[in-house]
Write a protein that holds these residues in place. Structure first.
Motif, PDB file in Angstrom:
ATOM      1  N   VAL A   1     -12.028  19.110  25.940  1.00 57.75           N
ATOM      2  CA  VAL A   1     -10.799  19.413  25.200  1.00 57.75           C
ATOM      3  C   VAL A   1     -10.314  18.142  24.502  1.00 57.75           C
ATOM      4  O   VAL A   1     -10.193  17.085  25.119  1.00 57.75           O
ATOM      5  CB  VAL A   1      -9.711  19.951  26.141  1.00 57.75           C
ATOM      6  N   THR A   2     -10.029  18.269  23.217  1.00 57.85           N
ATOM      7  CA  THR A   2      -9.597  17.105  22.440  1.00 57.85           C
ATOM      8  C   THR A   2      -8.116  17.170  22.115  1.00 57.85           C
ATOM      9  O   THR A   2      -7.515  18.254  22.063  1.00 57.85           O
ATOM     10  CB  THR A   2     -10.395  16.996  21.133  1.00 57.85           C
ATOM     11  N   ASN A   3      -7.553  16.008  21.905  1.00 62.22           N
ATOM     12  CA  ASN A   3      -6.156  15.885  21.528  1.00 62.22           C
ATOM     13  C   ASN A   3      -6.056  14.771  20.497  1.00 62.22           C
ATOM     14  O   ASN A   3      -6.678  13.717  20.654  1.00 62.22           O
ATOM     15  CB  ASN A   3      -5.303  15.538  22.756  1.00 62.22           C
ATOM     16  N   TYR A   4      -5.296  15.018  19.427  1.00 58.65           N
ATOM     17  CA  TYR A   4      -5.180  14.049  18.344  1.00 58.65           C
ATOM     18  C   TYR A   4      -3.719  13.771  18.019  1.00 58.65           C
ATOM     19  O   TYR A   4      -2.871  14.663  18.080  1.00 58.65           O
ATOM     20  CB  TYR A   4      -5.857  14.573  17.079  1.00 58.65           C
ATOM     21  N   ALA A   5      -3.458  12.541  17.650  1.00 54.06           N
ATOM     22  CA  ALA A   5      -2.139  12.198  17.137  1.00 54.06           C
ATOM     23  C   ALA A   5      -1.943  12.901  15.798  1.00 54.06           C
ATOM     24  O   ALA A   5      -2.893  13.067  15.020  1.00 54.06           O
ATOM     25  CB  ALA A   5      -2.028  10.689  16.950  1.00 54.06           C
ATOM     26  N   ASP A   6      -0.714  13.316  15.526  1.00 55.66           N
ATOM     27  CA  ASP A   6      -0.434  14.030  14.281  1.00 55.66           C
ATOM     28  C   ASP A   6      -0.810  13.198  13.057  1.00 55.66           C
ATOM     29  O   ASP A   6      -1.258  13.735  12.045  1.00 55.66           O
ATOM     30  CB  ASP A   6       1.051  14.396  14.215  1.00 55.66           C
ATOM     31  N   SER A   7      -0.631  11.892  13.152  1.00 62.39           N
ATOM     32  CA  SER A   7      -0.855  11.025  12.000  1.00 62.39           C
ATOM     33  C   SER A   7      -2.314  10.953  11.562  1.00 62.39           C
ATOM     34  O   SER A   7      -2.594  10.539  10.431  1.00 62.39           O
ATOM     35  CB  SER A   7      -0.351   9.611  12.311  1.00 62.39           C
ATOM     36  N   ILE A   8      -3.228  11.334  12.419  1.00 65.32           N
ATOM     37  CA  ILE A   8      -4.652  11.228  12.057  1.00 65.32           C
ATOM     38  C   ILE A   8      -5.394  12.563  12.089  1.00 65.32           C
ATOM     39  O   ILE A   8      -6.595  12.607  11.826  1.00 65.32           O
ATOM     40  CB  ILE A   8      -5.368  10.196  12.968  1.00 65.32           C
ATOM     41  N   LYS A   9      -4.690  13.629  12.374  1.00 65.97           N
ATOM     42  CA  LYS A   9      -5.335  14.944  12.411  1.00 65.97           C
ATOM     43  C   LYS A   9      -5.990  15.268  11.079  1.00 65.97           C
ATOM     44  O   LYS A   9      -5.402  15.058  10.019  1.00 65.97           O
ATOM     45  CB  LYS A   9      -4.312  16.020  12.767  1.00 65.97           C
ATOM     46  N   GLY A  10      -7.214  15.761  11.180  1.00 65.97           N
ATOM     47  CA  GLY A  10      -7.947  16.116   9.971  1.00 65.97           C
ATOM     48  C   GLY A  10      -8.711  14.961   9.362  1.00 65.97           C
ATOM     49  O   GLY A  10      -9.534  15.162   8.461  1.00 65.97           O
ATOM     50  N   ARG A  11      -8.449  13.743   9.855  1.00 66.79           N
ATOM     51  CA  ARG A  11      -9.142  12.576   9.298  1.00 66.79           C
ATOM     52  C   ARG A  11     -10.045  11.904  10.336  1.00 66.79           C
ATOM     53  O   ARG A  11     -11.094  11.363   9.987  1.00 66.79           O
ATOM     54  CB  ARG A  11      -8.125  11.544   8.804  1.00 66.79           C
ATOM     55  N   PHE A  12      -9.641  11.923  11.591  1.00 62.08           N
ATOM     56  CA  PHE A  12     -10.404  11.285  12.652  1.00 62.08           C
ATOM     57  C   PHE A  12     -11.001  12.337  13.574  1.00 62.08           C
ATOM     58  O   PHE A  12     -10.399  13.399  13.795  1.00 62.08           O
ATOM     59  CB  PHE A  12      -9.513  10.372  13.499  1.00 62.08           C
TER      60      PHE A  12
ATOM     61  N   SER B   1     -11.094   8.864   5.389  1.00 62.93           N
ATOM     62  CA  SER B   1      -9.884   8.805   4.549  1.00 62.93           C
ATOM     63  C   SER B   1      -8.885   7.800   5.102  1.00 62.93           C
ATOM     64  O   SER B   1      -7.694   8.102   5.262  1.00 62.93           O
ATOM     65  CB  SER B   1      -9.243  10.195   4.447  1.00 62.93           C
ATOM     66  N   LEU B   2      -9.374   6.635   5.399  1.00 63.28           N
ATOM     67  CA  LEU B   2      -8.527   5.631   6.032  1.00 63.28           C
ATOM     68  C   LEU B   2      -7.397   5.189   5.122  1.00 63.28           C
ATOM     69  O   LEU B   2      -7.552   5.107   3.892  1.00 63.28           O
ATOM     70  CB  LEU B   2      -9.363   4.428   6.464  1.00 63.28           C
ATOM     71  N   LYS B   3      -6.262   4.906   5.751  1.00 59.80           N
ATOM     72  CA  LYS B   3      -5.068   4.472   5.049  1.00 59.80           C
ATOM     73  C   LYS B   3      -4.665   3.087   5.563  1.00 59.80           C
ATOM     74  O   LYS B   3      -5.050   2.694   6.672  1.00 59.80           O
ATOM     75  CB  LYS B   3      -3.926   5.454   5.295  1.00 59.80           C
ATOM     76  N   SER B   4      -3.861   2.403   4.789  1.00 58.36           N
ATOM     77  CA  SER B   4      -3.431   1.069   5.197  1.00 58.36           C
ATOM     78  C   SER B   4      -2.691   1.120   6.539  1.00 58.36           C
ATOM     79  O   SER B   4      -2.780   0.191   7.337  1.00 58.36           O
ATOM     80  CB  SER B   4      -2.553   0.423   4.124  1.00 58.36           C
ATOM     81  N   GLU B   5      -1.976   2.211   6.779  1.00 63.78           N
ATOM     82  CA  GLU B   5      -1.234   2.328   8.035  1.00 63.78           C
ATOM     83  C   GLU B   5      -2.138   2.559   9.250  1.00 63.78           C
ATOM     84  O   GLU B   5      -1.653   2.575  10.384  1.00 63.78           O
ATOM     85  CB  GLU B   5      -0.176   3.437   7.951  1.00 63.78           C
ATOM     86  N   ASP B   6      -3.432   2.734   9.029  1.00 60.21           N
ATOM     87  CA  ASP B   6      -4.366   2.837  10.152  1.00 60.21           C
ATOM     88  C   ASP B   6      -4.790   1.456  10.649  1.00 60.21           C
ATOM     89  O   ASP B   6      -5.503   1.346  11.660  1.00 60.21           O
ATOM     90  CB  ASP B   6      -5.615   3.625   9.743  1.00 60.21           C
ATOM     91  N   THR B   7      -4.372   0.414   9.938  1.00 55.93           N
ATOM     92  CA  THR B   7      -4.704  -0.941  10.369  1.00 55.93           C
ATOM     93  C   THR B   7      -4.130  -1.237  11.740  1.00 55.93           C
ATOM     94  O   THR B   7      -2.930  -1.073  11.973  1.00 55.93           O
ATOM     95  CB  THR B   7      -4.168  -1.967   9.351  1.00 55.93           C
ATOM     96  N   ALA B   8      -4.989  -1.633  12.655  1.00 57.52           N
ATOM     97  CA  ALA B   8      -4.570  -1.887  14.033  1.00 57.52           C
ATOM     98  C   ALA B   8      -5.769  -2.379  14.835  1.00 57.52           C
ATOM     99  O   ALA B   8      -6.913  -2.335  14.349  1.00 57.52           O
ATOM    100  CB  ALA B   8      -4.020  -0.607  14.679  1.00 57.52           C
ATOM    101  N   VAL B   9      -5.486  -2.806  16.038  1.00 56.87           N
ATOM    102  CA  VAL B   9      -6.561  -3.027  17.010  1.00 56.87           C
ATOM    103  C   VAL B   9      -6.757  -1.710  17.751  1.00 56.87           C
ATOM    104  O   VAL B   9      -5.790  -1.131  18.262  1.00 56.87           O
ATOM    105  CB  VAL B   9      -6.224  -4.154  18.000  1.00 56.87           C
ATOM    106  N   TYR B  10      -7.986  -1.259  17.806  1.00 57.03           N
ATOM    107  CA  TYR B  10      -8.302   0.013  18.441  1.00 57.03           C
ATOM    108  C   TYR B  10      -8.946  -0.255  19.807  1.00 57.03           C
ATOM    109  O   TYR B  10      -9.867  -1.068  19.931  1.00 57.03           O
ATOM    110  CB  TYR B  10      -9.246   0.822  17.556  1.00 57.03           C
ATOM    111  N   TYR B  11      -8.425   0.445  20.801  1.00 59.44           N
ATOM    112  CA  TYR B  11      -8.866   0.258  22.172  1.00 59.44           C
ATOM    113  C   TYR B  11      -9.458   1.556  22.732  1.00 59.44           C
ATOM    114  O   TYR B  11      -8.912   2.638  22.521  1.00 59.44           O
ATOM    115  CB  TYR B  11      -7.704  -0.144  23.077  1.00 59.44           C
TER     116      TYR B  11
END
Length: 117
Positions: free
Chosen positions: A56-67, A84-94
């Motif tokens: 079962v998957t769960n996604y943050a609303d901000s990235i649904k349909g893109r990730f 479809s990466l956006k500038s607001e996706d800039t972050a450290v991913y863990y």
């Protein structure tokens, strides 16, 4: 103990794609939940996507349909396909893993994703 090693981060232009990988040190059948989180400068760490042992998957609303989060049991690896990466996706991913038996959480060292606009 569970070790997690992320890879695949980097610099990409807006609209581009990246695929993150997280190698898990043991069979992911022993993991209850696998997840990807991110932390941007000055912000709290937030959940991006997760997948339970049952798939079962769960996604943050901000990235649904893109990730998309996927896993490969044979390689004990979890992936995060980011389109479809956006500038607001800039972050450290863990990468995060919650062990099935102990319910303990384990974290990777993080991988930087920078999206230029």
């Amino acid at each position: 103990q569970v070790q997690l090693v992320e890879s695949g981060g980097g610099l990409v232009q807006a609209g581009g794609s990246l695929r993150l990988s997280c190698a898990v040190s043991r069979s992911i059948f022993s993991i209850d939940v696998l997840g990807w989180y991110r932390q941007a400068p000055g912000k709290q760490r937030e959940l991006v996507a997760s997948m339970t042992r049952g798939g079962v998957t769960n996604y943050a609303d901000s990235i649904k349909g893109r990730f998309t989060i996927t896993r490969d049991h044979a390689r004990s690896t979890v992936y995060l396909q980011m389109n479809s990466l956006k500038s607001e996706d800039t972050a450290v991913y863990y990468c995060n893993a919650r062990e099935l038996l102990t319910r303990m959480d384990y974290w990777g060292q993080g991988t930087q994703v920078t999206v230029s606009s």
